[in-house]
Motif scaffolding. Structure first.
Motif, PDB file in Angstrom:
ATOM      1  N   LEU A 155      19.784 -11.524  12.809  1.00 54.03           N
ATOM      2  CA  LEU A 155      18.693 -11.677  13.765  1.00 54.03           C
ATOM      3  C   LEU A 155      17.339 -11.861  13.101  1.00 54.03           C
ATOM      4  CD1 LEU A 155      19.991  -8.971  16.226  1.00 54.03           C
ATOM      5  CD2 LEU A 155      20.243 -11.457  16.400  1.00 54.03           C
ATOM      6  N   GLY A 156      17.325 -12.062  11.809  1.00 55.92           N
ATOM      7  CA  GLY A 156      16.079 -12.333  11.113  1.00 55.92           C
ATOM      8  C   GLY A 156      15.431 -11.109  10.500  1.00 55.92           C
ATOM      9  N   GLY A 157      16.135 -10.005  10.438  1.00 53.12           N
ATOM     10  CA  GLY A 157      15.589  -8.816   9.796  1.00 53.12           C
ATOM     11  C   GLY A 157      14.861  -7.884  10.741  1.00 53.12           C
ATOM     12  N   HIS A 158      14.718  -8.274  11.995  1.00 52.55           N
ATOM     13  CA  HIS A 158      14.112  -7.392  12.989  1.00 52.55           C
ATOM     14  C   HIS A 158      14.673  -7.753  14.358  1.00 52.55           C
ATOM     15  CE1 HIS A 158      11.706 -11.011  12.984  1.00 52.55           C
ATOM     16  NE2 HIS A 158      11.305 -10.721  14.201  1.00 52.55           N
ATOM     17  N   ALA A 159      14.935  -6.722  15.157  1.00 55.80           N
ATOM     18  CA  ALA A 159      15.522  -6.990  16.470  1.00 55.80           C
ATOM     19  C   ALA A 159      15.464  -5.759  17.349  1.00 55.80           C
ATOM     20  CB  ALA A 159      16.971  -7.427  16.319  1.00 55.80           C
ATOM     21  N   ALA A 160      15.460  -6.011  18.639  1.00 55.01           N
ATOM     22  CA  ALA A 160      15.546  -4.935  19.624  1.00 55.01           C
ATOM     23  C   ALA A 160      16.996  -4.469  19.710  1.00 55.01           C
ATOM     24  CB  ALA A 160      15.070  -5.440  20.978  1.00 55.01           C
ATOM     25  N   PRO A 161      17.207  -3.192  19.984  1.00 55.54           N
ATOM     26  CA  PRO A 161      18.577  -2.687  20.109  1.00 55.54           C
ATOM     27  C   PRO A 161      19.429  -3.465  21.117  1.00 55.54           C
ATOM     28  CG  PRO A 161      17.052  -0.860  19.958  1.00 55.54           C
ATOM     29  CD  PRO A 161      16.219  -2.114  20.078  1.00 55.54           C
ATOM     30  N   ALA A 162      18.840  -3.934  22.210  1.00 56.34           N
ATOM     31  CA  ALA A 162      19.605  -4.687  23.206  1.00 56.34           C
ATOM     32  C   ALA A 162      20.163  -5.986  22.618  1.00 56.34           C
ATOM     33  CB  ALA A 162      18.739  -4.987  24.428  1.00 56.34           C
ATOM     34  N   PRO A 214      28.009  -1.158  22.817  1.00 58.85           N
ATOM     35  CA  PRO A 214      26.997  -0.642  23.744  1.00 58.85           C
ATOM     36  C   PRO A 214      25.774  -0.135  22.980  1.00 58.85           C
ATOM     37  CG  PRO A 214      29.152   0.314  24.215  1.00 58.85           C
ATOM     38  CD  PRO A 214      29.271  -0.437  22.917  1.00 58.85           C
ATOM     39  N   GLU A 215      24.627  -0.312  23.577  1.00 55.52           N
ATOM     40  CA  GLU A 215      23.374   0.058  22.922  1.00 55.52           C
ATOM     41  C   GLU A 215      23.343   1.531  22.512  1.00 55.52           C
ATOM     42  OE1 GLU A 215      18.661  -0.458  23.911  1.00 55.52           O
ATOM     43  OE2 GLU A 215      20.095  -1.686  25.026  1.00 55.52           O
ATOM     44  N   HIS A 216      23.907   2.409  23.360  1.00 56.18           N
ATOM     45  CA  HIS A 216      23.866   3.848  23.026  1.00 56.18           C
ATOM     46  C   HIS A 216      24.699   4.180  21.783  1.00 56.18           C
ATOM     47  CE1 HIS A 216      27.557   3.743  25.496  1.00 56.18           C
ATOM     48  NE2 HIS A 216      27.941   4.754  24.729  1.00 56.18           N
ATOM     49  N   GLU A 217      25.696   3.357  21.473  1.00 51.10           N
ATOM     50  CA  GLU A 217      26.500   3.590  20.266  1.00 51.10           C
ATOM     51  C   GLU A 217      25.750   3.193  18.991  1.00 51.10           C
ATOM     52  OE1 GLU A 217      30.325   1.759  20.385  1.00 51.10           O
ATOM     53  OE2 GLU A 217      30.966   2.884  22.151  1.00 51.10           O
ATOM     54  N   LEU A 218      24.719   2.395  19.117  1.00 47.78           N
ATOM     55  CA  LEU A 218      23.966   1.942  17.955  1.00 47.78           C
ATOM     56  C   LEU A 218      22.968   2.986  17.457  1.00 47.78           C
ATOM     57  CD1 LEU A 218      23.250  -1.701  19.106  1.00 47.78           C
ATOM     58  CD2 LEU A 218      24.944  -0.952  17.428  1.00 47.78           C
ATOM     59  N   GLU A 219      22.661   3.984  18.278  1.00 46.57           N
ATOM     60  CA  GLU A 219      21.659   4.988  17.904  1.00 46.57           C
ATOM     61  C   GLU A 219      21.994   5.664  16.582  1.00 46.57           C
ATOM     62  OE1 GLU A 219      21.049   7.643  21.199  1.00 46.57           O
ATOM     63  OE2 GLU A 219      20.627   5.971  22.556  1.00 46.57           O
ATOM     64  N   GLU A 248      21.162   6.255  10.708  1.00 46.38           N
ATOM     65  CA  GLU A 248      21.669   6.192   9.331  1.00 46.38           C
ATOM     66  C   GLU A 248      20.843   5.216   8.489  1.00 46.38           C
ATOM     67  OE1 GLU A 248      23.998   7.283   6.124  1.00 46.38           O
ATOM     68  OE2 GLU A 248      23.996   8.182   8.124  1.00 46.38           O
ATOM     69  N   LEU A 249      20.504   4.085   9.064  1.00 43.62           N
ATOM     70  CA  LEU A 249      19.669   3.119   8.338  1.00 43.62           C
ATOM     71  C   LEU A 249      18.299   3.709   8.025  1.00 43.62           C
ATOM     72  CD1 LEU A 249      20.549  -0.145  10.305  1.00 43.62           C
ATOM     73  CD2 LEU A 249      21.151   0.364   7.928  1.00 43.62           C
ATOM     74  N   THR A 250      17.753   4.463   8.951  1.00 37.91           N
ATOM     75  CA  THR A 250      16.459   5.115   8.738  1.00 37.91           C
ATOM     76  C   THR A 250      16.570   6.180   7.653  1.00 37.91           C
ATOM     77  OG1 THR A 250      15.843   4.722  11.025  1.00 37.91           O
ATOM     78  CG2 THR A 250      14.584   6.388   9.853  1.00 37.91           C
ATOM     79  N   ALA A 251      17.622   6.990   7.718  1.00 36.87           N
ATOM     80  CA  ALA A 251      17.817   8.056   6.733  1.00 36.87           C
ATOM     81  C   ALA A 251      17.952   7.495   5.317  1.00 36.87           C
ATOM     82  CB  ALA A 251      19.049   8.885   7.091  1.00 36.87           C
ATOM     83  N   ARG A 252      18.530   6.314   5.207  1.00 32.27           N
ATOM     84  CA  ARG A 252      18.700   5.673   3.890  1.00 32.27           C
ATOM     85  C   ARG A 252      17.513   4.791   3.512  1.00 32.27           C
ATOM     86  NH1 ARG A 252      24.318   5.522   2.069  1.00 32.27           N
ATOM     87  NH2 ARG A 252      25.543   6.733   3.535  1.00 32.27           N
ATOM     88  N   ASP A 253      16.482   4.805   4.347  1.00 30.79           N
ATOM     89  CA  ASP A 253      15.262   4.022   4.127  1.00 30.79           C
ATOM     90  C   ASP A 253      15.559   2.528   4.029  1.00 30.79           C
ATOM     91  OD1 ASP A 253      12.479   3.821   3.911  1.00 30.79           O
ATOM     92  OD2 ASP A 253      12.553   3.859   1.726  1.00 30.79           O
ATOM     93  N   LEU A 254      16.493   2.053   4.862  1.00 30.86           N
ATOM     94  CA  LEU A 254      16.849   0.632   4.884  1.00 30.86           C
ATOM     95  C   LEU A 254      16.251  -0.103   6.080  1.00 30.86           C
ATOM     96  CD1 LEU A 254      20.598   0.932   3.847  1.00 30.86           C
ATOM     97  CD2 LEU A 254      18.659   0.254   2.416  1.00 30.86           C
ATOM     98  N   ALA A 255      15.889   0.648   7.117  1.00 32.24           N
ATOM     99  CA  ALA A 255      15.306   0.051   8.322  1.00 32.24           C
ATOM    100  C   ALA A 255      14.362   1.050   8.970  1.00 32.24           C
ATOM    101  CB  ALA A 255      16.397  -0.353   9.303  1.00 32.24           C
ATOM    102  N   GLY A 284      10.006  -0.077  14.919  1.00 25.40           N
ATOM    103  CA  GLY A 284       8.645  -0.591  15.061  1.00 25.40           C
ATOM    104  C   GLY A 284       8.017  -0.114  16.352  1.00 25.40           C
ATOM    105  N   PRO A 285       6.724  -0.258  16.482  1.00 25.76           N
ATOM    106  CA  PRO A 285       6.031   0.187  17.684  1.00 25.76           C
ATOM    107  C   PRO A 285       6.434  -0.609  18.930  1.00 25.76           C
ATOM    108  CG  PRO A 285       4.531  -1.032  16.260  1.00 25.76           C
ATOM    109  CD  PRO A 285       5.818  -0.860  15.502  1.00 25.76           C
ATOM    110  N   ASP A 286       6.989  -1.795  18.733  1.00 29.61           N
ATOM    111  CA  ASP A 286       7.391  -2.622  19.867  1.00 29.61           C
ATOM    112  C   ASP A 286       8.850  -2.399  20.276  1.00 29.61           C
ATOM    113  OD1 ASP A 286       8.617  -3.739  17.675  1.00 29.61           O
ATOM    114  OD2 ASP A 286       7.890  -5.773  18.026  1.00 29.61           O
ATOM    115  N   GLY A 287       9.492  -1.375  19.705  1.00 30.56           N
ATOM    116  CA  GLY A 287      10.883  -1.070  20.038  1.00 30.56           C
ATOM    117  C   GLY A 287      11.892  -1.853  19.224  1.00 30.56           C
ATOM    118  N   ARG A 288      11.408  -2.761  18.392  1.00 30.25           N
ATOM    119  CA  ARG A 288      12.314  -3.529  17.536  1.00 30.25           C
ATOM    120  C   ARG A 288      12.459  -2.831  16.202  1.00 30.25           C
ATOM    121  NH1 ARG A 288      11.249  -9.836  18.363  1.00 30.25           N
ATOM    122  NH2 ARG A 288      10.571  -9.652  16.209  1.00 30.25           N
ATOM    123  N   TRP A 289      13.631  -2.951  15.623  1.00 27.63           N
ATOM    124  CA  TRP A 289      13.914  -2.381  14.308  1.00 27.63           C
ATOM    125  C   TRP A 289      13.694  -3.453  13.256  1.00 27.63           C
ATOM    126  CZ3 TRP A 289      15.502   2.561  12.965  1.00 27.63           C
ATOM    127  CH2 TRP A 289      15.621   3.447  14.042  1.00 27.63           C
TER     128      TRP A 289
END
Length: 120
Positions: A4-11, A20-25, A30-37, A40-45
């Motif tokens: 998705l280009g390195g940034h995307a909304a969970p949907a 399902p979106e709730h399974e992605l949480e 995990e990506l945050t804990a590993r400092d990989l993602a 963002g303030p706009d809800g996109r990762w």
């Protein structure tokens, strides 16, 4: 997110992965804990670095990667995203002649005087 280009909304990630979106949480956590993602303030990762996006994107099976780009184009058209955003994925999803793709890619190639037209 790499497709998705390195940034995307969970949907959008959910639409492309078929999960399902709730399974992605947990995955985003995990990506945050590993400092990989980062969220963002706009809800996109956002992935941490463009090189990470490139390595992940290029390591995905080409058939699966093409399918994911197709699913992204379909979802972006459904939500009436700007044609320039749809065209990126539509181009990467092409496996043969597709009249609907010609229309989107032609529209994306036109200069937009004020904003972008929705895809579709």
């Amino acid at each position: 997110m790499a497709v998705l280009g390195g940034h995307a909304a969970p949907a959008l990630v959910a639409a492309v992965t078929g999960r399902p979106e709730h399974e992605l949480e947990a995955d985003f956590g995990e990506l945050t804990a590993r400092d990989l993602a980062w969220p963002g303030p706009d809800g996109r990762w956002t992935l941490r670095h463009p090189v990470l996006r490139s390595v992940v994107h290029d390591s995905i099976d080409p058939t699966l990667r093409t399918r994911m780009h197709h699913l992204a184009a379909v979802e972006l058209a459904r939500i009436e995203a700007p044609v320039s955003e749809c065209a990126h994925h539509m181009e990467r999803a092409l496996t043969g002649f597709a009249p609907d793709a010609v229309a989107v890619l032609t529209e994306a190639a036109r200069p937009a005087p004020c904003g972008s037209a929705p895809c579709g």
